[in-house]
Design an enzyme around this catalytic site. Sequence first.
Site, PDB file in Angstrom:
ATOM      1  N   ILE A 237      26.332  28.047  48.026  1.00 45.70           N
ATOM      2  CA  ILE A 237      27.247  29.163  47.791  1.00 45.70           C
ATOM      3  C   ILE A 237      26.426  30.215  47.044  1.00 45.70           C
ATOM      4  CG2 ILE A 237      28.062  28.120  45.597  1.00 45.70           C
ATOM      5  CD1 ILE A 237      30.779  29.415  46.033  1.00 45.70           C
ATOM      6  N   SER A 238      26.554  31.480  47.433  1.00 50.66           N
ATOM      7  CA  SER A 238      25.805  32.543  46.762  1.00 50.66           C
ATOM      8  C   SER A 238      26.234  32.626  45.303  1.00 50.66           C
ATOM      9  CB  SER A 238      26.068  33.882  47.444  1.00 50.66           C
ATOM     10  OG  SER A 238      25.778  33.799  48.818  1.00 50.66           O
TER      11      SER A 238
END
Length: 221
Positions: free
Chosen positions: A70-71
Site C-alpha cells: 500500500i502506498s
Amino acid sequence: MNQRLELEGSGMTSRRTRLRMLDRLRAQGIRNEAILEVMLNTPRHLFVETGFAERAYEDTALPIGQGQTISQPYSVARMTELLLEYGRPDNVLEVGTGCGYQTAVLASLVKKVSTVERILPLQQRAKDLLWSLKYRNIRFKHSDGGWGWPEYGPYDGILVTAAPAEIPEALLKQLARGGVMIIPVGAGREQILQRVVHEEQGLVVESIEHATFVPLLAGVI
Ligand code: SAH
C-alpha cells in the site's frame, strides 16, 4: 469486533492516531484540507494485510499481499493533491488498484473512478472491501493498466501508482483536453513523479519530486 468499532478503529487505529497522521502530512507540506479530511475518515487499517493494522497510520508502505505494498500516506496525499490542484476532475482513471486505499480516497473527492489492477486476487479483495464500505462510484477491471481503459475515457484525471520506464502512449491518448495525469517515471527503484497536463497547445510535462513505487509490469496474473 463489531462493524462500528472496526470502522472507527481503536488504540493504534483510533481517531487520535489518525489525527497524528494528518499532523505529519501537514508538516510534510500537504495543504489540501479536503484531502486531509478524507484521509482522516478513510479506515486505512482495513486495507493493509492482517497483522499490520496497528501500523496503518504510520508514514510507511506496508504489505497488502502478492508481494505488493500500500502506498505510504504521504504519496497518496501528495499525488491526490497534485491531481486536484487545477480543479476537481469528474472522471478519473487509476492504474494499480492494489488494496484500493488510494481508490477510496479518490472516490470520496471525484464523481467517478475507474481502476485497473493486473493481479486478480488484489483486484477482487479491493472490490469486495470497497463495496462493503459503501463506495458506489467505482468501477473495477482486471487488466494491464498500461493500456488504460479506453471504453470510459477520455479521462480528465489519470493517476498511476506503479512506475513505468516511460509514460505509456495509450495513457497519454486517454487524457482529455484540460486533463491531468500524475505518474512516477523511471526504470529502477528511484523514480521522478511527473505531472502531465493536456493543454491546448499539447502535453506539458512537469517533474515534481523523487518517488519510489513498484514497477508497472506488463500482462496480467
Ligand atoms: N494505490 C495502491 C498501490 C499499490 S502498489 C495502494 O495504495 O494499495 C501498485 C499496484 O500496481 C500493485 O498492486 C501492482 O500489482 C499494480 N500494477 C503494476 N503494474 C500494473 C499494470 N500494468 N496494470 C495494472 N496494475 C498494475
